[in-house]
Scaffold this motif. Structure first.
Motif, mmCIF file in Angstrom:
data_model
loop_
_atom_site.group_PDB
_atom_site.id
_atom_site.type_symbol
_atom_site.label_atom_id
_atom_site.label_comp_id
_atom_site.label_asym_id
_atom_site.label_seq_id
_atom_site.Cartn_x
_atom_site.Cartn_y
_atom_site.Cartn_z
ATOM 1 N N GLY A 247 -11.299 -8.343 8.424
ATOM 2 C CA GLY A 247 -12.410 -7.745 9.139
ATOM 3 C C GLY A 247 -12.019 -6.581 10.016
ATOM 4 O O GLY A 247 -12.880 -5.844 10.494
ATOM 5 N N VAL A 248 -10.719 -6.397 10.244
ATOM 6 C CA VAL A 248 -10.218 -5.296 11.068
ATOM 7 C C VAL A 248 -9.368 -4.352 10.224
ATOM 8 O O VAL A 248 -9.575 -3.145 10.210
ATOM 9 N N GLY A 249 -8.379 -4.898 9.533
ATOM 10 C CA GLY A 249 -7.516 -4.081 8.690
ATOM 11 C C GLY A 249 -8.283 -3.481 7.528
ATOM 12 O O GLY A 249 -9.252 -4.061 7.028
ATOM 13 N N LYS A 250 -7.842 -2.304 7.099
ATOM 14 C CA LYS A 250 -8.538 -1.602 6.026
ATOM 15 C C LYS A 250 -7.527 -0.925 5.114
ATOM 16 O O LYS A 250 -6.671 -0.169 5.578
ATOM 17 N N TYR A 251 -7.634 -1.219 3.821
ATOM 18 C CA TYR A 251 -6.775 -0.552 2.847
ATOM 19 C C TYR A 251 -7.529 0.652 2.300
ATOM 20 O O TYR A 251 -8.424 0.511 1.465
ATOM 21 N N ALA A 252 -7.204 1.832 2.782
ATOM 22 C CA ALA A 252 -7.902 3.048 2.337
ATOM 23 C C ALA A 252 -6.984 4.254 2.472
ATOM 24 O O ALA A 252 -7.249 5.168 3.262
ATOM 25 N N ARG A 273 16.931 15.915 -18.743
ATOM 26 C CA ARG A 273 17.969 14.914 -18.492
ATOM 27 C C ARG A 273 17.408 13.599 -17.962
ATOM 28 O O ARG A 273 18.142 12.618 -17.832
ATOM 29 N N GLY A 274 16.105 13.593 -17.634
ATOM 30 C CA GLY A 274 15.485 12.369 -17.162
ATOM 31 C C GLY A 274 15.354 12.321 -15.652
ATOM 32 O O GLY A 274 15.588 13.304 -14.948
ATOM 33 N N PHE A 275 14.977 11.137 -15.134
ATOM 34 C CA PHE A 275 14.708 11.025 -13.702
ATOM 35 C C PHE A 275 14.858 9.593 -13.221
ATOM 36 O O PHE A 275 14.882 8.644 -14.005
ATOM 37 N N PHE A 276 14.952 9.467 -11.871
ATOM 38 C CA PHE A 276 14.811 8.190 -11.180
ATOM 39 C C PHE A 276 13.629 8.311 -10.226
ATOM 40 O O PHE A 276 13.551 9.269 -9.443
ATOM 41 N N LEU A 277 12.735 7.316 -10.250
ATOM 42 C CA LEU A 277 11.560 7.324 -9.376
ATOM 43 C C LEU A 277 11.386 5.963 -8.729
ATOM 44 O O LEU A 277 11.371 4.932 -9.410
ATOM 45 N N PHE A 278 11.265 5.965 -7.397
ATOM 46 C CA PHE A 278 10.915 4.776 -6.623
ATOM 47 C C PHE A 278 9.444 4.867 -6.245
ATOM 48 O O PHE A 278 9.015 5.851 -5.629
ATOM 49 N N LEU A 279 8.669 3.849 -6.605
ATOM 50 C CA LEU A 279 7.248 3.765 -6.258
ATOM 51 C C LEU A 279 7.022 2.495 -5.447
ATOM 52 O O LEU A 279 7.481 1.415 -5.845
ATOM 53 N N GLU A 280 6.281 2.592 -4.341
ATOM 54 C CA GLU A 280 6.077 1.419 -3.495
ATOM 55 C C GLU A 280 4.641 1.315 -2.999
ATOM 56 O O GLU A 280 4.067 2.285 -2.495
ATOM 57 N N GLU A 281 4.090 0.094 -3.096
ATOM 58 C CA GLU A 281 2.852 -0.254 -2.402
ATOM 59 C C GLU A 281 3.222 -1.079 -1.179
ATOM 60 O O GLU A 281 3.717 -2.208 -1.302
ATOM 61 N N GLU A 282 3.000 -0.512 -0.004
ATOM 62 C CA GLU A 282 3.362 -1.164 1.246
ATOM 63 C C GLU A 282 2.291 -2.132 1.722
ATOM 64 O O GLU A 282 2.575 -3.077 2.474
ATOM 65 N N GLY A 283 1.046 -1.930 1.295
ATOM 66 C CA GLY A 283 -0.049 -2.738 1.815
ATOM 67 C C GLY A 283 0.076 -4.214 1.530
ATOM 68 O O GLY A 283 -0.409 -5.049 2.307
ATOM 69 N N THR A 284 0.721 -4.595 0.433
ATOM 70 C CA THR A 284 0.886 -6.007 0.132
ATOM 71 C C THR A 284 1.740 -6.707 1.189
ATOM 72 O O THR A 284 1.540 -7.900 1.453
ATOM 73 N N ASP A 285 2.655 -5.986 1.787
ATOM 74 C CA ASP A 285 3.472 -6.539 2.866
ATOM 75 C C ASP A 285 2.734 -6.496 4.196
ATOM 76 O O ASP A 285 2.634 -7.503 4.900
ATOM 77 N N GLY A 286 2.213 -5.324 4.553
ATOM 78 C CA GLY A 286 1.560 -5.181 5.847
ATOM 79 C C GLY A 286 0.380 -6.118 6.020
ATOM 80 O O GLY A 286 0.183 -6.715 7.090
ATOM 81 N N ILE A 297 -5.428 -8.283 -1.523
ATOM 82 C CA ILE A 297 -6.109 -8.071 -2.806
ATOM 83 C C ILE A 297 -6.390 -6.590 -3.023
ATOM 84 O O ILE A 297 -6.165 -6.047 -4.117
ATOM 85 N N ASP A 298 -6.864 -5.901 -1.994
ATOM 86 C CA ASP A 298 -7.153 -4.467 -2.130
ATOM 87 C C ASP A 298 -5.878 -3.680 -2.448
ATOM 88 O O ASP A 298 -5.875 -2.810 -3.324
ATOM 89 N N ALA A 299 -4.801 -3.986 -1.733
ATOM 90 C CA ALA A 299 -3.537 -3.294 -1.993
ATOM 91 C C ALA A 299 -2.994 -3.651 -3.373
ATOM 92 O O ALA A 299 -2.467 -2.795 -4.092
#
Length: 405
Positions: A247-252, A273-286, A297-299
């Motif tokens: 009711g307070v936190g907002k994933y947007a 030659r290709g690449f390395f990529l790090f992708l992160e969703e932080e909202g699942t932790d916060g 669920i939103d994250a």
């Protein structure tokens, strides 16, 4: 989590825990033996409970998330090498994943003795590959930083930003955290909340990044329109998610993770030659720290859409190793049958199960991290080595072995 057939030479790993035995891949299991590209996708704090929550709430009892449909499934052990604590923090967990070295909590890109250790991103850069860090957290936060910086404390975020643009130089840097790039008195684009302010002791690091070849983008439109090969985008003063209880936190996030991932893939894949990529969703932790299951669920919905985006790329580029994981579990999340007479203060819900009349609740045991293993799913060159139970340091070794770095 159910597996499906493996396409050519692509490796996809979705990770939330660890183990000790690492099996050797075969050509039949993993296609080509060398991964030209590596994509590590992290749902921060994403344990088995969070995975079950997302699957039930978004797909139903018999549904399947994009992150579930991979060929290899395992568990990752997450503990750090800390004399005072059993449970890891994000810095130590990410350092283990990025370098193959366990360390003390709070340390970034350093071993337990405080010595810098080379990361998989730095190895990729040295091999002529393009590199990128993309997150809904601060781009200088503990998890992305562990792949491209070396500091004794995760709190030294301006030092991390300075190391990015002077030393490791990822080609794509997208996320939040502009407060660490601007000096005091220069508020930047995004408004600070009470208690927040710009704080770089090194002057204007955004301008310094521009002078060294980065194109700076400030919003989704500028990100979409740029054709630059080296991009810095800061889309929030700190994290891109507004945390808080239900009711307070907002994933947007102002720029969706899926859009950032798409731009990163388009940019980095230009390199033959290709690449390395790090992708992160932080909202699942916060949101798990806040015991906010609706926010998780939103994250998680955004994370799974990003994984689907990545898999579309992978099908067109089957020489890609993708790893998606949780660095640790947060909140001690568990799923329970809904019982209106037994609702307690530590429960969220009820939540509907799509395609049924069933409902469930979420029970939390803590606002902190736990020591639980996390699930990993994988696909592509070398992915078979992540079946079973592995240590988080083994994830680094699998990435190195699969790519020849």
């Amino acid at each position: 989590m159910r597996g499906r057939g493996l396409a050519a030479a692509t490796v996809l790993v979705v990770l939330c825990g660890g183990s000790a035995a690492v099996a050797q891949p075969t050509t039949a299991e993993s296609g080509a033996r060398v991964a030209r590209n590596i994509i590590y996708i992290q749902g921060d704090g994403l344990g088995l409970g969070q995975r079950d929550l997302l699957r039930l709430a978004l797909k139903g009892k018999r549904g399947e998330l994009a992150m579930d449909g991979l060929a290899v499934t395992g568990l990752v052990r997450t503990s750090s090498d800390d004399e005072d604590e059993i449970v890891t923090d994000s810095a130590a967990a990410a350092t283990a994943l990025a370098t193959g070295h366990k360390t003390r909590n709070g340390a970034v890109g350093m071993d337990v003795h405080g010595r810098p250790v080379e990361t998989i991103l730095e190895r990729a850069k040295r091999a002529g590959k393009s590199t990128g860090l993309v997150t809904t957290a601060q781009v200088t936060g503990a998890s992305p930083a562990a792949f491209a910086a070396h500091v004794p404390s995760r709190d030294s975020q301006s030092d991390i930003a300075k190391q990015y643009i002077e030393n490791s130089r990822p080609d794509v840097l997208l996320g939040g955290g502009e407060d660490w790039w601007y000096p005091k008195g220069n508020p930047g684009l995004w408004p600070d909340k009470p208690g927040e302010e710009s704080r770089s002791p090194y002057g204007d690091l955004v301008e310094r990044a521009r002078r060294t070849g980065y194109t700076y983008v400030r919003d989704g439109d500028e990100l979409r329109n740029t054709r630059a090969n080296r991009i810095l985008g800061l889309f929030a003063n700190e994290d891109m998610v507004d945390y808080g209880p239900d009711g307070v936190g907002k994933y947007a996030p102002r720029v969706p993770l899926q859009q950032m991932a798409r731009k990163a893939l388009d940019t980095l894949s230009k390199n033959p030659r290709g690449f390395f990529l790090f992708l992160e969703e932080e909202g699942t932790d916060g949101m798990s720290h806040e015991n906010n299951a609706h926010g998780v669920i939103d994250a998680g919905r955004a994370l799974d859409a990003t994984i689907a985006e990545v898999m579309r790329f992978v099908r067109a580029h089957p020489d890609t190793l993708v790893i998606i994981g949780g660095d640790h579990e947060t909140g001690g999340l568990s799923i329970e049958n809904y019982d209106a007479s037994d609702a307690g203060p530590d429960q969220d819900g009820p939540f509907d199960v799509p395609g049924s009349k069933l409902q469930f609740t979420v029970d939390w045991t803590t606002h902190d991290h736990t020591g639980s293993d996390t699930p990993v799913t994988a696909e592509g060159p070398g992915s078979a080595r992540l079946g079973g139970t592995v240590e988080n340091t083994d994830v680094y070794r699998v990435m190195r072995a699969a790519s020849g770095l």
